[in-house]
Write an enzyme that holds these catalytic residues in place. Structure first.
Site, PDB file in Angstrom:
ATOM      1  N   ALA A 134       4.096   7.348   4.385  1.00 54.29           N
ATOM      2  CA  ALA A 134       4.058   6.261   3.401  1.00 54.29           C
ATOM      3  C   ALA A 134       3.513   6.776   2.080  1.00 54.29           C
ATOM      4  O   ALA A 134       2.824   7.794   2.032  1.00 54.29           O
ATOM      5  CB  ALA A 134       3.163   5.127   3.901  1.00 54.29           C
TER       6      ALA A 134
ATOM      7  N   TYR B 193       1.873  -1.714  -3.862  1.00 54.85           N
ATOM      8  CA  TYR B 193       1.733  -1.105  -2.536  1.00 54.85           C
ATOM      9  C   TYR B 193       1.971  -2.140  -1.440  1.00 54.85           C
ATOM     10  O   TYR B 193       2.766  -1.927  -0.522  1.00 54.85           O
ATOM     11  CB  TYR B 193       0.344  -0.473  -2.400  1.00 54.85           C
ATOM     12  CG  TYR B 193       0.035  -0.033  -0.997  1.00 54.85           C
ATOM     13  CD1 TYR B 193       0.615   1.105  -0.460  1.00 54.85           C
ATOM     14  CD2 TYR B 193      -0.843  -0.757  -0.201  1.00 54.85           C
ATOM     15  CE1 TYR B 193       0.345   1.514   0.831  1.00 54.85           C
ATOM     16  CE2 TYR B 193      -1.126  -0.357   1.097  1.00 54.85           C
ATOM     17  CZ  TYR B 193      -0.532   0.771   1.605  1.00 54.85           C
ATOM     18  OH  TYR B 193      -0.800   1.158   2.882  1.00 54.85           O
TER      19      TYR B 193
END
Length: 186
Positions: free
Chosen positions: A68, A136
């Site tokens: 990620a 995010y």
């Protein structure tokens, strides 16, 4: 079991591979960067054909998707936004698609950042009251939605704090530097 783990150059992926191996599973670690600490198969999760080819060739029983964009503050920078979504949303969709192609289970490591952080009660496991407050959180939520739209065999694990052998080193460093808190986001 044969388990493919993405993001093994990061602290969570690294510890996941080591724990799987300790428990007798065959763990295959992948990352866009090579790790000097662990055998790593190079994989850019934003390259759909590479993801599908690798997962099709390995034929794992499950994929634990730890890769990620994790720099929460830097995700807000305009020059990073496109890359954040490419990794956390599109890359995750690529992994999910490859898992579907071979009928493989997927575990997606997500975050509590998909919620607003407001309220007094814990969120329930299947809570859909999403309200990410930043890029995010939005990108990880989009990854969750991609996984649930593509797959039938999946688990989404939302965590707020990453800890393990490598995180202990980071916590010690924070203590030495005089920082009171440190958040490890996925």
């Amino acid at each position: 079991m044969k388990i493919l783990v993405t993001g093994v150059a990061g602290q969570l992926g690294y510890d996941v591979v080591n724990e799987l191996t300790r428990r007798g599973h065959t763990a295959i670690g992948t990352d866009v960067a090579e790790s000097s600490l662990i055998p790593t198969t190079k994989l850019d999760i934003t390259d759909r054909s590479a993801v599908c080819e690798l997962i099709s060739n390995i034929k794992p029983d499950a994929v634990i998707h730890c890769a990620a964009w994790t720099a929460v503050d830097a995700a807000e920078d305009a020059e990073n936004c496109k890359k954040v979504f490419a990794i956390n949303e599109e890359g995750t969709a690529n992994i999910a698609q490859a898992c579907r192609d071979i009928d493989c289970k997927m575990i997606y490591i997500s975050t509590d950042y998909v919620f607003s952080g407001q309220g007094t009660d814990p969120w329930k496991a299947d809570c859909k009251e999403y309200s990410p407050l930043n890029v995010y959180g939005e990108s990880k939520l989009n990854g969750e939605l991609a996984v649930s739209a593509i797959l039938d065999k999946y688990f989404i694990v939302r965590i707020a704090w990453v800890f393990g052998k490598t995180a202990a080193i980071s916590l010690k460093l924070c203590s030495i530097l005089g920082k009171n808190t440190m958040r490890f986001a996925l």
